[in-house]
Structure formats: C-alpha cells, structure tokens
Design an enzyme around this catalytic site. Structure first.
Site, short mmCIF file in Angstrom:
data_model
loop_
_atom_site.label_atom_id
_atom_site.label_comp_id
_atom_site.label_asym_id
_atom_site.label_seq_id
_atom_site.Cartn_x
_atom_site.Cartn_y
_atom_site.Cartn_z
N HIS A 1 1.02 -1.19 -0.01
CA HIS A 1 0.06 -0.03 -0.11
C HIS A 1 0.85 1.28 -0.08
O HIS A 1 1.33 1.73 0.98
CB HIS A 1 -1.00 -0.05 1.18
CG HIS A 1 -2.07 1.04 1.15
ND1 HIS A 1 -3.25 0.54 1.20
CD2 HIS A 1 -1.90 2.22 1.24
CE1 HIS A 1 -4.12 1.97 1.26
NE2 HIS A 1 -3.07 2.79 1.28
N GLU B 1 -10.82 3.43 7.51
CA GLU B 1 -9.90 4.42 7.96
C GLU B 1 -10.73 5.70 8.59
O GLU B 1 -10.73 5.90 9.85
CB GLU B 1 -8.82 4.91 6.79
CG GLU B 1 -7.83 5.83 7.44
CD GLU B 1 -7.02 6.63 6.29
OE1 GLU B 1 -7.28 6.60 4.98
OE2 GLU B 1 -6.07 6.99 6.50
N ASP C 1 1.80 3.89 3.30
CA ASP C 1 1.16 4.76 2.68
C ASP C 1 1.51 6.10 1.79
O ASP C 1 1.65 6.03 0.51
CB ASP C 1 0.02 5.29 3.70
CG ASP C 1 -1.23 5.63 3.15
OD1 ASP C 1 -1.89 5.15 2.21
OD2 ASP C 1 -2.36 6.01 4.02
N ASP C 2 2.17 6.97 2.44
CA ASP C 2 2.58 8.16 1.63
C ASP C 2 3.84 8.62 2.52
O ASP C 2 3.78 9.80 3.34
CB ASP C 2 1.59 9.52 1.73
CG ASP C 2 0.14 8.98 1.07
OD1 ASP C 2 0.34 8.92 -0.01
OD2 ASP C 2 -0.53 8.62 1.78
N HIS D 1 1.16 4.97 -2.27
CA HIS D 1 0.89 5.81 -3.38
C HIS D 1 1.90 6.41 -3.99
O HIS D 1 2.77 7.03 -3.38
CB HIS D 1 -0.25 6.90 -2.85
CG HIS D 1 -1.32 6.56 -1.99
ND1 HIS D 1 -2.61 6.33 -2.62
CD2 HIS D 1 -1.54 5.95 -1.04
CE1 HIS D 1 -3.41 5.84 -1.94
NE2 HIS D 1 -2.82 5.70 -0.79
N HIS E 1 -9.61 1.36 -0.19
CA HIS E 1 -9.52 2.29 1.02
C HIS E 1 -10.77 2.22 1.89
O HIS E 1 -11.85 2.52 1.18
CB HIS E 1 -9.37 3.60 0.71
CG HIS E 1 -7.86 3.94 0.32
ND1 HIS E 1 -7.19 3.44 -0.81
CD2 HIS E 1 -6.91 4.43 1.12
CE1 HIS E 1 -6.07 3.84 -0.73
NE2 HIS E 1 -5.64 4.32 0.40
N1 HPA Z 1 -5.47 7.99 1.52
C1 HPA Z 1 -6.39 8.08 0.81
N2 HPA Z 1 -6.17 8.51 -0.59
C2 HPA Z 1 -5.10 8.92 -0.72
C3 HPA Z 1 -3.85 8.87 0.02
C4 HPA Z 1 -4.12 8.21 1.35
O1 HPA Z 1 -3.21 8.27 2.05
N3 HPA Z 1 -2.69 9.11 -0.71
C5 HPA Z 1 -3.10 9.62 -1.91
N4 HPA Z 1 -4.63 9.47 -1.95
ZN ZN Z 2 -3.60 4.84 0.95
#
Ligand code: HPA
Ligand code: ZN
Length: 330
Positions: free
Chosen positions: A12, A195, A273-274, A14, A192
């Site tokens: 996971h 969350e 994630d990021d 992005h 997703h």
């Molecule tokens: N969550 C949801 N959408 C997203 C994310 C994230 O961390 N990063 C880029 N789009």
């Molecule tokens: Zn994500």
C-alpha cells in the site's frame, strides 16, 4: 540482522505520496510552478488534517506533468524503498494524474514507469507492480475512465484496481461499475475503507464490492463479528500504522489495533501509505512495531508471508520472492 536489512513486502504505497519533498521542489523549480504552500519552512510537507492532506497532495502532484517525470519519480521511490529492505512493492497509480485518464496518454505514462521499474529491478532487485487507482472525491464518472485505462492495460504488471481519496465522499457502491469492469479484465481488487469510515465501510468494500484486500480496514476492530468474518474469509488488511498515528486516528503506537486484529486471526500486512508526508519509512514502521508490541523476526516474517500470499502478482514471481524470504530465516 538489523530491521532495516530485513526483507520486506509493501502492498500500500501511493506513488505521488512517496515523492521526496526535495524531488517535488526540484520539479517545481524546473517548471517554474509556485507550490510554496505545499511545504513547511523546514522543507517537509505541510498539512493539518486528512482533507487538507489530500489537497496538499494534489498540489504537489501538479508538478508531475509528463511520462518522464513519472519515470524519474518511479526511480526515486524504488531507490528509497530498496534502501529499506523492500524486495516487492505494489504502488497505487492514478490515470487521473497520468494523462487525465486518456487511454493513449496513460499507455505512455505506464511505459515510462515500467521501464524505470525494470531498471530498478536490475540494479537493486526490487520488484514493482502497479494498482490502478480511482479517486473517490473525483466521483464515479471519472472513476469509469480510470477503470477503462486499467482494463486496457491489465496484465502481469498492472495487476490490481482500487480506490483512494476522501472516504467521506459518496458510497463505495456508487463505483461498482468500475470495479466490475476491472474484475472482468482480470484485475484483483482493493479499496480504502475502515480508515475514516467505520466498520460499515469495510463491510461495503468486502460484501458490496467484493474486494480481496482492504486499504487500512483497521476500524473493523469496532465490530468483532466483522473481525471474525475477515479472519474466516482471509481478507487481508493493508495496515499503515504510522499514517494512522500522524492523521490522528489513534493517539499512540501501542493503542493501534494492528496487534488486536492479528491476535483475532486477521491477515495483516504493514505499509507506509505516503511515507514522506507521514515522516515514515518501512524501517521506521518496523521499529515502532518492535517497540510498541515487542515484535521480532518471527512476527515480521509472518507479516511478509501474509503480504506474499495477498500480493497481486503471478505465481512465478511469488515463488521467487518466497525464496528470498527463505534466505533470511527468522
Ligand atoms: N489515503 C487516501 N487517499 C490517498 C492517500 C491516502 O493516504 N494518498 C493519496 N490518496
Ligand atoms: Zn492509502
């Protein structure tokens, strides 16, 4: 062996969210785009909360304008991942950002990223696959265009379809047409959920859309019948604990539900994630899990095996990755 060197699989991530701030600043300068609002004084990404994060994310992404920009991004991200022991990574890629979901343009972006990934694999041994992602707050019509791009390019490199963006917007089932098209094209599905949405959003993803993995999914813990359903069906959660902590879902690492989910039989995996947005790396995730829950080599090996089982790649690739995990016994 140090946690940094332990072989890792990440499901996971992005692609734009993994861009180092210096990389985005460099492109902004090259192209004379003013995105100063994206950064704090110390040079890191600046955001207040999840919705603001999404807006800063899109502003940062606006400097990525060509297939070559995405090739350079792919190279930078894979180099960083490999430095943290990642041997396999699946990245979310959005046709919305790569040519505005025009199929011909998308093919050019994809070709550039695949070439960069092949070079990274030859250099560092890291294996990449792409999951085409639509963006929830862009709405179901835009998602259809992304799904068409995904279906046109489904194969052994684009292996999945998913949805990110603002979980607070619309219903997941509004996107059913896109997920059905992707499934018919042979793509594996993730979404997703769980969350910002509660357990009902996870049920919507699993029962309503039929995903085999859930992005985050951690709020399933608020409904133990759902937790048992996930455990029995083998749905795998792409858990990103550091992201959840920074965005305020849980106050501290030792309050994160990853351990409770795992103890009740849910297949969990660990991702970033990021990473630069959330000041994390795969090594840092592992270090915090070691500290909060006492996880050791055996636990991390179980996490890697879960990720390997749930990975959206072919059996030959999985067998090769399994050998590399075996080279590093717990
Ligand atoms: N969550 C949801 N959408 C997203 C994310 C994230 O961390 N990063 C880029 N789009
Ligand atoms: Zn994500």
């Amino acid at each position: 062996m140090s946690l940094k060197d332990l072989p890792k699989l990440e499901l996971h991530l992005h692609i734009e969210g993994a861009a180092p701030p210096a990389f985005i600043r460099g492109l902004a300068q090259e192209k004379s785009v003013d995105i100063s609002r994206v950064f704090k004084e110390d040079g890191s990404y600046d955001f207040r909360d999840f919705v603001h994060f999404l807006s800063v994310y899109e502003a940062a992404t606006s400097v990525l304008k060509t297939p070559d920009d995405y090739a350079r991004l792919t190279t930078a991200v894979l180099e960083e991942s490999a430095a943290h022991g990642v041997i396999y990574t699946e990245m979310f890629i959005s046709p919305d950002f790569c040519g505005g979901s025009d199929v011909a343009a998308w093919r050019e972006y994809l070709h550039a990223m695949q070439e960069a990934a092949a070079r990274a694999e030859a250099k560092d041994g890291i294996v990449m696959r792409g999951i085409v992602t639509c963006i929830r707050h862009f709405g179901p019509e835009k998602a259809k265009a992304s799904a068409l791009c995904a279906a046109e390019t489904a194969g052994d490199w684009i292996t999945g379809f998913g949805i990110g963006g603002d979980e607070g917007k619309g219903k997941l089932t509004d996107f059913a047409w896109s997920f059905d098209l992707a499934r018919e094209a042979g793509l594996q599905l993730t979404a997703h959920a769980g969350e910002w949405g509660g357990p009902a959003s996870v049920r919507e993803a699993v029962d309503g859309i039929g995903v085999v993995r859930v992005g985050h999914g951690v709020r399933a813990i608020e409904d133990l019948a759902l937790v048992d359903q996930l455990a029995e069906s083998g749905v795998t959660l792409e858990v990103c604990p550091g992201s959840n902590i920074v965005l305020g879902l849980y106050p501290k690492w030792d309050r994160h539900p990853i351990q409770a989910l795992r103890e009740r039989g849910v297949k969990v995996t660990v991702s970033t994630d990021d990473p630069p947005f959330f000041h994390t790396t795969m090594t840092r995730e592992y270090e915090q899990l070691e500290r909060a829950f006492g996880w050791g080599a055996e636990d991390f090996l179980e996490i890697s095996r879960n990720a390997l089982d749930a990975a959206f790649c072919d059996g030959d690739t999985k067998a090769k990755l399994a050998e590399r995990l075996k080279d590093h016994p717990a």
